[in-house]
Design a protein around this motif. Sequence first.
Motif, PDB file in Angstrom:
ATOM      1  N   ASN A   1     -25.903  27.660  51.678  1.00  0.00           N
ATOM      2  CA  ASN A   1     -25.625  27.118  53.008  1.00  0.00           C
ATOM      3  C   ASN A   1     -24.427  26.182  53.009  1.00  0.00           C
ATOM      4  N   ASN A   2     -23.780  26.050  51.846  1.00  0.00           N
ATOM      5  CA  ASN A   2     -22.618  25.183  51.722  1.00  0.00           C
ATOM      6  C   ASN A   2     -21.320  25.970  51.800  1.00  0.00           C
ATOM      7  N   PHE A   3     -21.425  27.292  52.015  1.00  0.00           N
ATOM      8  CA  PHE A   3     -20.228  28.117  52.113  1.00  0.00           C
ATOM      9  C   PHE A   3     -19.605  27.963  53.492  1.00  0.00           C
ATOM     10  N   LYS A   4     -18.324  27.781  53.505  1.00  0.00           N
ATOM     11  CA  LYS A   4     -17.573  27.800  54.759  1.00  0.00           C
ATOM     12  C   LYS A   4     -17.014  29.210  54.907  1.00  0.00           C
ATOM     13  N   LEU A   5     -17.778  30.084  55.560  1.00  0.00           N
ATOM     14  CA  LEU A   5     -17.453  31.498  55.595  1.00  0.00           C
ATOM     15  C   LEU A   5     -16.369  31.783  56.630  1.00  0.00           C
ATOM     16  N   THR A   6     -15.467  32.667  56.239  1.00  0.00           N
ATOM     17  CA  THR A   6     -14.428  33.127  57.153  1.00  0.00           C
ATOM     18  C   THR A   6     -14.727  34.529  57.668  1.00  0.00           C
ATOM     19  N   LYS A   7     -15.755  35.175  57.087  1.00  0.00           N
ATOM     20  CA  LYS A   7     -16.142  36.521  57.520  1.00  0.00           C
ATOM     21  C   LYS A   7     -17.597  36.520  57.961  1.00  0.00           C
TER      22      LYS A   7
ATOM     23  N   GLN B   1     -32.707  58.877  39.674  1.00  0.00           N
ATOM     24  CA  GLN B   1     -33.999  58.218  39.563  1.00  0.00           C
ATOM     25  C   GLN B   1     -33.912  56.807  40.142  1.00  0.00           C
ATOM     26  N   PRO B   2     -34.918  56.371  40.906  1.00  0.00           N
ATOM     27  CA  PRO B   2     -34.874  55.020  41.495  1.00  0.00           C
ATOM     28  C   PRO B   2     -35.104  53.942  40.440  1.00  0.00           C
ATOM     29  N   PHE B   3     -34.356  52.845  40.567  1.00  0.00           N
ATOM     30  CA  PHE B   3     -34.495  51.726  39.647  1.00  0.00           C
ATOM     31  C   PHE B   3     -35.063  50.480  40.318  1.00  0.00           C
ATOM     32  N   LYS B   4     -34.568  50.165  41.515  1.00  0.00           N
ATOM     33  CA  LYS B   4     -35.050  48.969  42.199  1.00  0.00           C
ATOM     34  C   LYS B   4     -34.677  49.030  43.666  1.00  0.00           C
ATOM     35  N   ILE B   5     -35.352  48.185  44.440  1.00  0.00           N
ATOM     36  CA  ILE B   5     -35.072  48.046  45.865  1.00  0.00           C
ATOM     37  C   ILE B   5     -34.336  46.723  46.069  1.00  0.00           C
ATOM     38  N   ILE B   6     -33.223  46.794  46.781  1.00  0.00           N
ATOM     39  CA  ILE B   6     -32.366  45.623  46.981  1.00  0.00           C
ATOM     40  C   ILE B   6     -32.464  45.170  48.431  1.00  0.00           C
ATOM     41  N   LYS B   7     -32.671  43.875  48.615  1.00  0.00           N
ATOM     42  CA  LYS B   7     -32.647  43.263  49.942  1.00  0.00           C
ATOM     43  C   LYS B   7     -31.256  42.700  50.212  1.00  0.00           C
ATOM     44  N   TYR B   8     -30.746  42.938  51.403  1.00  0.00           N
ATOM     45  CA  TYR B   8     -29.447  42.413  51.822  1.00  0.00           C
ATOM     46  C   TYR B   8     -29.683  41.333  52.867  1.00  0.00           C
ATOM     47  N   TRP B   9     -29.307  40.105  52.505  1.00  0.00           N
ATOM     48  CA  TRP B   9     -29.536  38.944  53.357  1.00  0.00           C
ATOM     49  C   TRP B   9     -28.237  38.529  54.036  1.00  0.00           C
ATOM     50  N   LYS B  10     -28.381  38.144  55.312  1.00  0.00           N
ATOM     51  CA  LYS B  10     -27.243  37.647  56.082  1.00  0.00           C
ATOM     52  C   LYS B  10     -27.611  36.306  56.703  1.00  0.00           C
ATOM     53  N   ARG B  11     -26.664  35.388  56.674  1.00  0.00           N
ATOM     54  CA  ARG B  11     -26.927  34.074  57.244  1.00  0.00           C
ATOM     55  C   ARG B  11     -26.975  34.148  58.767  1.00  0.00           C
ATOM     56  N   ARG B  12     -27.919  33.434  59.328  1.00  0.00           N
ATOM     57  CA  ARG B  12     -28.057  33.431  60.775  1.00  0.00           C
ATOM     58  C   ARG B  12     -26.792  32.914  61.445  1.00  0.00           C
ATOM     59  N   ASP B  13     -26.445  33.529  62.562  1.00  0.00           N
ATOM     60  CA  ASP B  13     -25.212  33.161  63.256  1.00  0.00           C
ATOM     61  C   ASP B  13     -25.239  31.728  63.772  1.00  0.00           C
ATOM     62  N   ASP B  14     -26.427  31.228  64.118  1.00  0.00           N
ATOM     63  CA  ASP B  14     -26.514  29.880  64.678  1.00  0.00           C
ATOM     64  C   ASP B  14     -26.598  28.804  63.603  1.00  0.00           C
ATOM     65  N   LEU B  15     -26.523  29.209  62.321  1.00  0.00           N
ATOM     66  CA  LEU B  15     -26.560  28.230  61.237  1.00  0.00           C
ATOM     67  C   LEU B  15     -25.143  27.733  60.980  1.00  0.00           C
ATOM     68  N   LYS B  16     -24.906  26.479  61.252  1.00  0.00           N
ATOM     69  CA  LYS B  16     -23.572  25.917  61.137  1.00  0.00           C
ATOM     70  C   LYS B  16     -23.325  25.409  59.719  1.00  0.00           C
ATOM     71  N   TYR B  17     -22.029  25.394  59.380  1.00  0.00           N
ATOM     72  CA  TYR B  17     -21.623  24.915  58.066  1.00  0.00           C
ATOM     73  C   TYR B  17     -21.704  23.399  58.006  1.00  0.00           C
ATOM     74  N   ILE B  18     -22.436  22.913  56.993  1.00  0.00           N
ATOM     75  CA  ILE B  18     -22.540  21.470  56.745  1.00  0.00           C
ATOM     76  C   ILE B  18     -22.297  21.226  55.263  1.00  0.00           C
ATOM     77  N   LYS B  19     -21.289  20.468  54.971  1.00  0.00           N
ATOM     78  CA  LYS B  19     -20.980  20.207  53.568  1.00  0.00           C
ATOM     79  C   LYS B  19     -21.868  19.088  53.047  1.00  0.00           C
ATOM     80  N   ASN B  20     -22.608  19.422  51.975  1.00  0.00           N
ATOM     81  CA  ASN B  20     -23.503  18.452  51.343  1.00  0.00           C
ATOM     82  C   ASN B  20     -23.053  18.173  49.931  1.00  0.00           C
TER      83      ASN B  20
END
Length: 323
Positions: free
Chosen positions: A241-247, A125-144
């Motif tokens: 947007n503060n994550f310094k992603l390695t993947k 039985q369906p419970f919910k619909i999940i959205k999967y978000w990915k950060r844009r490739d051109d968004l650079k890491y900036i530590k705030n």
Amino acid sequence: MLKECNKPKYLGIFQILLCKKWFSSLESNLTNIIPTRNSTCFVAIERNNIIAYILATPINKRGSCWSISEPYFIGESISYSRYNLLENLLRKILYESNINTQSFLISVNTNDNQNLSIIRQSGFQPFKIIKYWKRRDDLKYIKNEYKQNFIWERLNEENSQLIWRLEQARESINFRSIFDRQWHDIYEKRNILTGVIKCQKNNVIAGLIPSICPQYDSSLELIRGLAWDERLNQSIPQRINNFKLTKNNYYIETTSEDNKLNEIMSKSNWVTKEERVLLGRSIWKRQNGYKFKSIETELLTNLVGNLQQQPELPSTFQIKNNR
């Protein structure tokens, strides 16, 4: 069988899955002693060739609920369609495997009508619909630096219990009874990206926790309290947007009904990768001594059992004077 596999690049994968299958079978026979942690793999074989496989993985430490992956097709069958292969693989997991549970979760892409139809026919039985978000490739890491009105804290034993309460409050009773996740399940699966957002009063208002039914290598669930907190408009974008992603395959999950969170994700330069339907199935719940009892019956029994018997009250009646 592995030596005759017609896909050499899958040989190493199947060797690992075969070892996990052995450990999983051992754990299934010793569930009262060893917690179930290993995945189980089921394969479809035609003419000594592996043409498809599917994985079942325990969601929690107790092994009371398992997630089922979508089928992986590595070849084309001569006699069976993909519809029949998925139907047979699901039947094998649900009715013929040694998995010591009857609670399962599975997610399907919202546009995959064929697989969705098969899964619904299998009792999910369906419970919910999940959205999967990915950060844009051109968004650079900036530590705030964070402002003083909220703090970010990595998951520990204390805040795992607090964020678990937020998760329990937002889910339905039926869904909670199926996936049966406790706070220590969240804590044990933590990583460097999981954590909670706290206000100055040390209250948890949101957090990133391990996904219930992950579809990607790095996937986290973004949850918040039932009441909307305006401070999330600022704290969530700074955190994600503060994550310094390695993947590159790092995703954040939100429910499609949460318009507030989805609006923040969109404004924070995150894009929707896909939408998936999360479905669950749980007809019976296994008890000690291999006795079965329906979840509804168990909930009613617990409710009635907590009621204390009241003493019998004397009946009232009217006495007429005889004259």
